[in-house]
Design a protein around this motif. Sequence first.
Motif, short mmCIF file in Angstrom:
data_model
loop_
_atom_site.label_atom_id
_atom_site.label_comp_id
_atom_site.label_asym_id
_atom_site.label_seq_id
_atom_site.Cartn_x
_atom_site.Cartn_y
_atom_site.Cartn_z
N GLU A 64 22.04 -12.96 -20.34
CA GLU A 64 21.59 -11.63 -20.74
C GLU A 64 20.24 -11.77 -21.44
O GLU A 64 20.08 -12.63 -22.31
CB GLU A 64 22.58 -10.98 -21.71
CG GLU A 64 23.96 -10.72 -21.12
CD GLU A 64 23.98 -9.55 -20.14
OE1 GLU A 64 22.99 -8.77 -20.14
OE2 GLU A 64 24.96 -9.43 -19.40
N VAL A 65 19.30 -10.94 -21.07
CA VAL A 65 18.01 -10.93 -21.77
C VAL A 65 18.23 -10.37 -23.16
O VAL A 65 18.85 -9.31 -23.32
CB VAL A 65 16.98 -10.07 -21.02
CG1 VAL A 65 15.67 -10.00 -21.79
CG2 VAL A 65 16.73 -10.62 -19.61
N PRO A 66 17.76 -11.06 -24.20
CA PRO A 66 17.92 -10.53 -25.57
C PRO A 66 17.41 -9.10 -25.68
O PRO A 66 16.32 -8.77 -25.20
CB PRO A 66 17.10 -11.49 -26.42
CG PRO A 66 17.15 -12.78 -25.67
CD PRO A 66 17.10 -12.39 -24.22
N ALA A 67 18.20 -8.26 -26.31
CA ALA A 67 17.89 -6.82 -26.35
C ALA A 67 16.67 -6.50 -27.20
O ALA A 67 16.06 -5.44 -27.03
CB ALA A 67 19.10 -6.06 -26.88
N ASN A 68 16.30 -7.41 -28.10
CA ASN A 68 15.22 -7.09 -29.04
C ASN A 68 13.85 -7.58 -28.58
O ASN A 68 12.90 -7.62 -29.37
CB ASN A 68 15.53 -7.69 -30.42
CG ASN A 68 15.70 -9.21 -30.38
OD1 ASN A 68 15.94 -9.78 -29.31
ND2 ASN A 68 15.58 -9.85 -31.53
N LEU A 69 13.71 -7.96 -27.33
CA LEU A 69 12.40 -8.40 -26.85
C LEU A 69 11.43 -7.22 -26.81
O LEU A 69 11.81 -6.11 -26.44
CB LEU A 69 12.52 -9.01 -25.45
CG LEU A 69 13.20 -10.37 -25.34
CD1 LEU A 69 13.09 -10.89 -23.92
CD2 LEU A 69 12.62 -11.37 -26.32
N PRO A 70 10.17 -7.44 -27.16
CA PRO A 70 9.20 -6.34 -27.14
C PRO A 70 8.96 -5.84 -25.71
O PRO A 70 8.89 -6.62 -24.77
CB PRO A 70 7.94 -6.98 -27.73
CG PRO A 70 8.11 -8.45 -27.50
CD PRO A 70 9.57 -8.72 -27.61
N THR A 71 8.84 -4.54 -25.58
CA THR A 71 8.61 -3.95 -24.26
C THR A 71 7.21 -4.26 -23.73
O THR A 71 6.97 -4.15 -22.54
CB THR A 71 8.81 -2.43 -24.31
OG1 THR A 71 7.94 -1.87 -25.30
CG2 THR A 71 10.25 -2.10 -24.67
N SER A 72 6.30 -4.66 -24.63
CA SER A 72 4.95 -5.00 -24.19
C SER A 72 4.92 -6.29 -23.38
O SER A 72 3.97 -6.55 -22.65
CB SER A 72 4.02 -5.13 -25.40
OG SER A 72 4.49 -6.14 -26.28
N MET A 73 5.94 -7.11 -23.53
CA MET A 73 6.05 -8.36 -22.78
C MET A 73 6.81 -8.09 -21.48
O MET A 73 7.96 -7.68 -21.51
CB MET A 73 6.78 -9.42 -23.60
CG MET A 73 6.84 -10.78 -22.94
SD MET A 73 7.80 -11.95 -23.95
CE MET A 73 9.45 -11.25 -23.76
N LYS A 74 6.16 -8.30 -20.37
CA LYS A 74 6.75 -7.96 -19.09
C LYS A 74 7.75 -9.02 -18.64
O LYS A 74 7.48 -10.22 -18.71
CB LYS A 74 5.65 -7.78 -18.03
CG LYS A 74 4.63 -6.72 -18.41
CD LYS A 74 5.31 -5.39 -18.76
CE LYS A 74 4.34 -4.37 -19.33
NZ LYS A 74 5.03 -3.15 -19.77
N ARG A 75 8.90 -8.57 -18.18
CA ARG A 75 9.98 -9.45 -17.73
C ARG A 75 9.82 -9.76 -16.25
O ARG A 75 9.68 -8.85 -15.42
CB ARG A 75 11.33 -8.79 -17.96
CG ARG A 75 11.59 -8.39 -19.41
CD ARG A 75 12.94 -7.71 -19.53
NE ARG A 75 13.20 -7.25 -20.89
CZ ARG A 75 14.37 -6.79 -21.31
NH1 ARG A 75 15.39 -6.72 -20.46
NH2 ARG A 75 14.53 -6.41 -22.56
N VAL A 76 9.88 -11.05 -15.94
CA VAL A 76 9.70 -11.49 -14.55
C VAL A 76 10.95 -12.26 -14.11
O VAL A 76 11.37 -13.21 -14.77
CB VAL A 76 8.47 -12.41 -14.41
CG1 VAL A 76 8.29 -12.83 -12.95
CG2 VAL A 76 7.22 -11.70 -14.93
#
Length: 231
Positions: A64-76
């Motif tokens: 699971e991707v940690p829920a608190n990651l900043p939205t400015s960092m794009k997930r690939v």
Amino acid sequence: MPGIYRYPEKVGPRGFMKKTPDIIWKICGMRDSQNVCAVAELQPDYMGFIFYQDSPRFVGNQFEVPANLPTSMKRVGVFVNESLNRVLALVQKHRLDFVQLHGDEPVGYAEALKKITGVIKVFRVDEDFDFSATAEFETVSDFFLFDTKGTYFGGNAIRFDWNLLQKYVGNVPFFLSGGISPSTIQDLENFIHQKFYALDINSGVEEQPAFKSVEKIKGLLHSLEKIRRKH
């Protein structure tokens, strides 16, 4: 110096380029949640998660991707010859901003994905690579990524001859990958290409597969800043 520090404009319909002169970089092959959060504090522009089961950096089926990651960092999400339905399901589950196609996926496959999310198409480069092979993917890719052709689909920890990229005359901006580490980063000082967009960093800053050293990343970024000051 194109691709390291610049004021880029929009790229493609999903253009995520920065409007400030910062290093544009992607950290790939992440898995451990605490390590993910620690590296995220260094503010990478992109973070990659590998969904290819044969990779030593495979995230696993319970990831699971940690829920608190900043939205400015794009997930690939990184995939290798995966079924289209599974990729689409994982894009939705993990809210992926991009899929990175690291296998032999055809143009139609990339085209279908581009209707849903961003597409990074990977090409594995050696001295015999024909750069004309990139042309058919231009309209279905937001970015290309040039990596070293090796035993594995990625993460070979080997640098290819970056001078070969002067043969690339396409229009799609690219990530530079393949053996980028604190010991090789100085080689970027003399590398210039108008379509060089960002760095893709993986095995060169690891303590073990999928676990990144924050200190190594800091050292690499510090070296990039020194290069930038020379230009």
